[in-house]
Structure formats: C-alpha cells, structure tokens
Design a protein around this motif. Structure first.
Motif, PDB file in Angstrom:
ATOM      1  N   ILE A 150       0.945  -1.300  -0.141  1.00 29.85           N
ATOM      2  CA  ILE A 150       0.048   0.063  -0.110  1.00 29.85           C
ATOM      3  C   ILE A 150       0.744   1.229  -0.218  1.00 29.85           C
ATOM      4  CG2 ILE A 150      -1.999  -1.229   1.178  1.00 29.85           C
ATOM      5  CD1 ILE A 150      -0.868   0.158   3.879  1.00 29.85           C
ATOM      6  N   ASP A 151       2.385   1.120   0.078  1.00 29.05           N
ATOM      7  CA  ASP A 151       3.148   2.071   0.075  1.00 29.05           C
ATOM      8  C   ASP A 151       3.496   3.010  -1.192  1.00 29.05           C
ATOM      9  OD1 ASP A 151       4.389   3.510   2.471  1.00 29.05           O
ATOM     10  OD2 ASP A 151       4.185   1.375   3.024  1.00 29.05           O
ATOM     11  N   GLY A 152       3.014   2.610  -2.360  1.00 24.80           N
ATOM     12  CA  GLY A 152       3.251   3.392  -3.592  1.00 24.80           C
ATOM     13  C   GLY A 152       1.997   3.377  -4.279  1.00 24.80           C
ATOM     14  N   LEU A 153       2.140   4.449  -5.267  1.00 24.53           N
ATOM     15  CA  LEU A 153       1.230   4.736  -6.369  1.00 24.53           C
ATOM     16  C   LEU A 153       1.664   4.299  -7.714  1.00 24.53           C
ATOM     17  CD1 LEU A 153      -0.663   7.948  -5.053  1.00 24.53           C
ATOM     18  CD2 LEU A 153      -1.130   5.694  -4.661  1.00 24.53           C
ATOM     19  N   PHE A 162      -7.583   8.786  -4.760  1.00 22.24           N
ATOM     20  CA  PHE A 162      -8.923   8.069  -4.780  1.00 22.24           C
ATOM     21  C   PHE A 162      -9.974   8.728  -4.536  1.00 22.24           C
ATOM     22  CE2 PHE A 162      -4.869   5.443  -3.812  1.00 22.24           C
ATOM     23  CZ  PHE A 162      -5.102   4.746  -4.729  1.00 22.24           C
ATOM     24  N   PRO A 163     -10.673   9.609  -5.400  1.00 20.21           N
ATOM     25  CA  PRO A 163     -11.907  10.358  -5.046  1.00 20.21           C
ATOM     26  C   PRO A 163     -13.069   9.286  -4.734  1.00 20.21           C
ATOM     27  CG  PRO A 163     -11.581  10.126  -7.471  1.00 20.21           C
ATOM     28  CD  PRO A 163     -10.185   9.681  -7.012  1.00 20.21           C
ATOM     29  N   ILE A 164     -13.087   8.053  -4.872  1.00 23.99           N
ATOM     30  CA  ILE A 164     -14.064   7.330  -4.604  1.00 23.99           C
ATOM     31  C   ILE A 164     -13.363   6.018  -3.794  1.00 23.99           C
ATOM     32  CG2 ILE A 164     -16.182   5.655  -5.327  1.00 23.99           C
ATOM     33  CD1 ILE A 164     -16.482   7.598  -7.679  1.00 23.99           C
ATOM     34  N   PRO A 165     -12.715   6.276  -2.594  1.00 23.52           N
ATOM     35  CA  PRO A 165     -11.859   5.271  -1.948  1.00 23.52           C
ATOM     36  C   PRO A 165     -12.677   3.860  -1.556  1.00 23.52           C
ATOM     37  CG  PRO A 165     -12.448   7.032  -0.368  1.00 23.52           C
ATOM     38  CD  PRO A 165     -13.101   7.385  -1.560  1.00 23.52           C
ATOM     39  N   LYS A 166     -12.001   2.993  -1.293  1.00 23.46           N
ATOM     40  CA  LYS A 166     -12.566   1.584  -1.250  1.00 23.46           C
ATOM     41  C   LYS A 166     -11.748   1.023   0.041  1.00 23.46           C
ATOM     42  CE  LYS A 166     -15.106   1.451  -4.786  1.00 23.46           C
ATOM     43  NZ  LYS A 166     -16.530   1.835  -4.550  1.00 23.46           N
ATOM     44  N   ASN A 167     -10.769   1.632   0.931  1.00 24.83           N
ATOM     45  CA  ASN A 167     -10.184   1.014   1.862  1.00 24.83           C
ATOM     46  C   ASN A 167      -9.543   2.084   2.710  1.00 24.83           C
ATOM     47  OD1 ASN A 167      -7.260   1.130   0.837  1.00 24.83           O
ATOM     48  ND2 ASN A 167      -8.359  -0.267  -0.621  1.00 24.83           N
ATOM     49  N   GLY A 168      -9.149   1.910   3.802  1.00 26.09           N
ATOM     50  CA  GLY A 168      -8.514   2.970   4.673  1.00 26.09           C
ATOM     51  C   GLY A 168      -6.971   3.492   3.934  1.00 26.09           C
ATOM     52  N   ALA A 169      -6.197   2.642   3.264  1.00 23.86           N
ATOM     53  CA  ALA A 169      -5.012   3.089   2.951  1.00 23.86           C
ATOM     54  C   ALA A 169      -5.331   4.309   1.854  1.00 23.86           C
ATOM     55  CB  ALA A 169      -4.318   2.001   2.250  1.00 23.86           C
ATOM     56  N   ASN A 300       2.413  11.647   7.784  1.00 22.29           N
ATOM     57  CA  ASN A 300       3.442  11.772   6.763  1.00 22.29           C
ATOM     58  C   ASN A 300       4.717  10.755   6.758  1.00 22.29           C
ATOM     59  OD1 ASN A 300       5.264  13.223   4.796  1.00 22.29           O
ATOM     60  ND2 ASN A 300       6.096  14.362   6.588  1.00 22.29           N
ATOM     61  N   GLY A 301       4.327   9.889   6.053  1.00 18.62           N
ATOM     62  CA  GLY A 301       5.590   8.970   5.616  1.00 18.62           C
ATOM     63  C   GLY A 301       5.134   7.550   5.514  1.00 18.62           C
ATOM     64  N   ALA A 302       6.016   6.649   5.522  1.00 16.49           N
ATOM     65  CA  ALA A 302       5.710   5.187   5.092  1.00 16.49           C
ATOM     66  C   ALA A 302       4.489   4.599   6.094  1.00 16.49           C
ATOM     67  CB  ALA A 302       7.002   4.197   5.392  1.00 16.49           C
ATOM     68  N   MET A 303       3.888   3.739   5.205  1.00 15.83           N
ATOM     69  CA  MET A 303       2.689   3.063   6.024  1.00 15.83           C
ATOM     70  C   MET A 303       3.013   1.837   6.329  1.00 15.83           C
ATOM     71  SD  MET A 303       0.017   4.725   3.093  1.00 15.83           S
ATOM     72  CE  MET A 303      -1.432   4.283   3.992  1.00 15.83           C
ATOM     73  N   ASP A 304       3.891   1.419   5.964  1.00 17.18           N
ATOM     74  CA  ASP A 304       4.334  -0.104   5.818  1.00 17.18           C
ATOM     75  C   ASP A 304       4.128  -0.973   7.531  1.00 17.18           C
ATOM     76  OD1 ASP A 304       6.626   1.211   6.390  1.00 17.18           O
ATOM     77  OD2 ASP A 304       7.710  -0.694   6.079  1.00 17.18           O
ATOM     78  N   ARG A 305       4.289  -0.148   8.552  1.00 17.75           N
ATOM     79  CA  ARG A 305       4.428  -0.758   9.813  1.00 17.75           C
ATOM     80  C   ARG A 305       3.031  -0.725  10.488  1.00 17.75           C
ATOM     81  NH1 ARG A 305       9.741   2.110  12.753  1.00 17.75           N
ATOM     82  NH2 ARG A 305      10.992   1.546  11.107  1.00 17.75           N
ATOM     83  N   TYR A 306       1.826  -0.232   9.717  1.00 20.40           N
ATOM     84  CA  TYR A 306       0.426  -0.729  10.264  1.00 20.40           C
ATOM     85  C   TYR A 306      -0.432  -1.425   9.450  1.00 20.40           C
ATOM     86  CZ  TYR A 306       1.637   2.944  13.748  1.00 20.40           C
ATOM     87  OH  TYR A 306       2.246   3.716  14.656  1.00 20.40           O
TER      88      TYR A 306
END
Length: 461
Positions: A150-153, A162-169, A300-306
């Motif tokens: 989930i850490d890159g686009l 994601f104007p119509i988001p499907k998940n928390g990320a 602000n930052g990486a999301m990989d620890r959660y």
C-alpha cells in the motif's frame, strides 16, 4: 490521563466498515458519479437528514464577493467571521453531544473541564477546488492504483488519487496528497507549551514544493513524467539561537518503502553537509519532541508498519474554516494557554468524516500502537487524530485546522495542535500569527535547489 480504546461507528458508518482489500481503480461507470451524486472531489453532495450538515454548494471558487484579498501570502479574510457559535460543548454538557464527538475531543473535555470547550458554528460546504484539481482527481479515479503493498502509487497525475476510496489506505493517501498548492514559502512557528506554563519555540524558514501539484503538468502525466518524489523541503532554523542557521533538505518519495525518505543537514558549527540518519516514523520532532516525524500534517511517511482499516463515515464536530486562529491580531500569549489552545479562537463545524484506524503490525516498532484519523469528506484534510500507546490507552490527541485558500482554490492545512494527555504538554505547529501567511504560489525552484550540493553552497555563503 488514561482513556481506553473505544469507538462506535454508528448507523452511518457501520455498513462501510471493511479491511483493506482490492487496490484497483474504480470503473468508469462509478467514476461518473463524480460531479453528479458526488462532488467533483468525491464527497456526498447531499446534506444529512436534519440539515445540520448542508448540501454542498461549491459556490466559493476563489475570493467571495465583498472580501478583500490581494493574493497568496496575504492575510485571509474570514467569510464567516460575523457568525456566532450555535452552542458551546463543555465537560458539563458533553453527554448531550457525545455521539458527534471523537474520543480525543471527549478526553480533552474531561482532562481540562474548566478551560477546554468546543464552540460549534453553522456548517458550510461552499469551498470548491480548482478545475485542474477536479480534472486530475477524476482522471485518477479510473487509473491510479496502489502498488508495493500500500506504500506506492501507480498512474497518479496529481489531485486526489482515490476520490471514491475503497479502503483505509486509499483515504490516507488522499489526505497525504490533496495539497492543491505547488509551493509553500514562508516562516512557520512551532511552540511547545508545558503544564507549568513554560514554552519552547522553534521558528523555521521553509521552502516546500509538491511536483505533482505543478500547474504546468498535463492531465495524464504520471511518475514517468513527474518523477519519484512527491515533495521537496528546505528548512532553515531561525530560532532558537543555538540552532540558528541549521539547514535541512528532505526528499519525500512517493513510495517510502521502495525509495527511502532522503535528508541532508547543514550544521553551521562544522560548516559541513551530512546525510541525516533515519528521518521518519516515530523519530521525535519539534520543540520538546512532542511530535513524531510522521505526525506532520496528521500523517506523513511510510505506511508499512501498520494494518489500515476503513471504519466508514461518521458525523463529527471538527475544526473548520479556522481563519481566526491565524489572525495577526491574535498574539501567541493570548492563543496558547496551559493545556490547550484558547478555545475563543477555534471554530468547529459538523461534517461527515472518513474514519481510518491503523494498528501496528505484529513485530513492527512504533511508539503508537494504534492510531485513528478523522478525514473530512470535502477537503480530504485530516481534522482530528488519536494515538494510543502499547497498553491501549489514549496518549495523544491532534486537532488540525484548515482554511479555504482563495488564490489556490482549495482547502489547505493550517496550524496543528498535538496534545500529550500524560504530561499535559502540547505543541502548536505551523503557526503564522507573528510571522506572515506563506506564499503558496511562488515560482517553483525545481529539484536542483533541494540537493546536497546546493545546501553546501548556501551554507558557505
């Protein structure tokens, strides 16, 4: 103060609770809802059942009639400045309103029953983003995808991914990248306030750029044309005196697992530039170390620890249209009280927010074991946040102000207040009352300005 983790979705959000799953862009049919039943940025156009949240109008698209505003860097006139609070929530009457309060707001009311309150004003949904932001966001709806977990686009062209988001990320990515302004040049103050009344101040000159918000980028330009970095930061410390002249350059990668955040520091005493050690996650930041690096702007930052979970939507009283808080007529001595900022200069409105919860992965390290974010559906700004310690107790509460910027045409993050419930200390960050509003439309300096070589050159002048 110890507040056990507690949260109720309520009817509005219960049907939407879901774990992270499915990272694909939405179909064209679903994207066609943007501008029809949804706003161009993805919020519900309709108001709520009793009208306390109005329908979206989008009537404020630039400077409202009757207000004087010369351009970016000028003091913002308050379009709702003549309004009075509808009511004020206090520790004594909070039970009446608790269904629309966050756990953090309730904790602050309980901890400071004599001084903390929440003045609630009429809700407004008039601000509209620029046509460029709206067009970019609509393009993203059918193209942008999460990659590398989930850490890159991939295939992101600016605006909201994601104007119509499907998940928390996806919701958190929206909050991280919604910046409608290409630059930020100005002086910002961060002040820590301790329970005994002592204060600690840091003033920084900041030059910041967001390449994906450059107006010259064509719709459909993505990482191949724009690059791997979503942001560049150049900071010079002006106060305190012992750090004066220290400069830092940061490269904010779009994928902070694939490409680590890079930072270099110039130390005036040694007149040398060195690569900064790890700058991210829970590295302490700001005066008193009352923030973490990834607290900035809410997250602000990486999301990989959660593990990130979308809890749904909820109606919450959140800080909104916070023009009064920034006023140059309000001095820090009047604004910053013991325990919390002066409620007299706050404004809260009832809005629908996306609620996202982050739980620390097994084996991962961070000072926050759980975090909860409340993201406004219209602005995509994080308005409130809560951080829990390893015992499951509520530890820190964030209140984040926003204003509508008339030059940029979009909502922007403003002062942010992070409260430590254990110590009673707090830090109010990104303040401009005794400096000036930053320029958000300066000519971009470009990537070469944010290099170690240029940092060295500037340090030896």
């Amino acid at each position: 103060m110890k507040i056990k983790n507690a949260f109720s979705l309520g009817v509005l959000g219960a049907a939407l609770a879901m774990p992270i799953a499915g990272f694909a862009a939405v179909s064209q049919q679903e994207a066609n809802k943007l501008g029809t039943e949804l706003t161009p940025m993805g919020a519900e156009k309709a108001g709520n059942a009793d009208g306390s949240i109005p329908a979206w109008t989008g009537s404020m698209n630039g400077v409202p009639a009757g207000l004087s505003y010369t351009g970016s860097g000028d003091v913002y006139p308050d379009p709702y400045g003549k309004e009075k609070p509808l009511f004020i929530i206090t520790a004594k009457n909070m039970a009446k309103y608790e269904a629309k309060l966050s756990e953090g707001e309730k904790a602050l009311l309980k901890k400071y029953p004599e001084t903390f309150n929440i003045p609630v004003y009429q809700s407004h949904r008039d601000g509209r983003f620029s046509q460029l932001s709206e067009a970019r966001s609509k393009w993203n709806a059918t193209h942008t995808q999460l990659v590398n977990g989930i850490d890159g686009l991939q295939s992101y062209t600016g605006g909201v991914p994601f104007p119509i988001p499907k998940n928390g990320a996806e919701v958190i990515w929206n909050a991280r990248l919604v910046h409608p302004h290409p630059t930020l040049n100005g002086e910002l103050d961060d002040i820590a306030v301790y329970l005994n009344g002592n204060q600690q101040k840091r003033r920084q000159s900041m030059v910041q750029e967001f390449p994906y918000s450059y107006p010259q980028n064509k719709i459909g330009d993505t990482e191949a044309q724009i690059g791997a970095n979503g942001g560049y930061v150049h900071v010079t410390v002006l106060e305190p005196a012992r750090q004066k002249g220290q400069m830092t350059v940061v490269h904010e990668a779009m994928d902070q697992v694939k490409n680590d955040r890079q930072a270099w520091v110039y130390i005036p005493g040694s007149r040398r530039v060195r690569r900064a050690p790890t700058v991210g996650y829970d590295t302490p930041d700001g005066p008193g170390g009352l923030m973490t690096v990834d607290d900035s702007l809410g997250f602000n930052g990486a999301m990989d620890r959660y593990d990130w979970k979308l809890l749904g939507k909820k109606e919450i009283y959140i800080p909104y249209h916070s023009y009064k808080f920034d006023s140059p007529e309000v001095k820090y001595s009047d604004l910053l009280m013991k325990g919390h900022a002066n409620p007299e200069f706050m404004r809260y409105e009832l809005h629908r927010v996306w609620v996202v919860e982050a739980n620390l992965k097994e084996g991962a390290r961070h000072v926050y074991a759980k975090r909860r974010f409340y993201i406004d559906e219209d602005s995509w700004q994080i308005a409130l946040l809560e951080s829990y310690d390893g015992r499951g107790d509520l530890w820190k509460v964030g209140i984040l102000n926003t204003v509508y910027d008339y030059a940029i045409k979009g909502y922007i993050a403003r002062a942010q207040v992070f409260h430590d419930l254990s110590s009673g200390a707090y830090v109010s960050a990104r303040m401009v009352n005794e400096t000036a509003q930053p320029n958000l439309m300066a000519t971009p300096k470009g990537a070469k300005y944010f290099t170690p070589a240029n940092l060295r050159k500037m340090g030896t002048r």
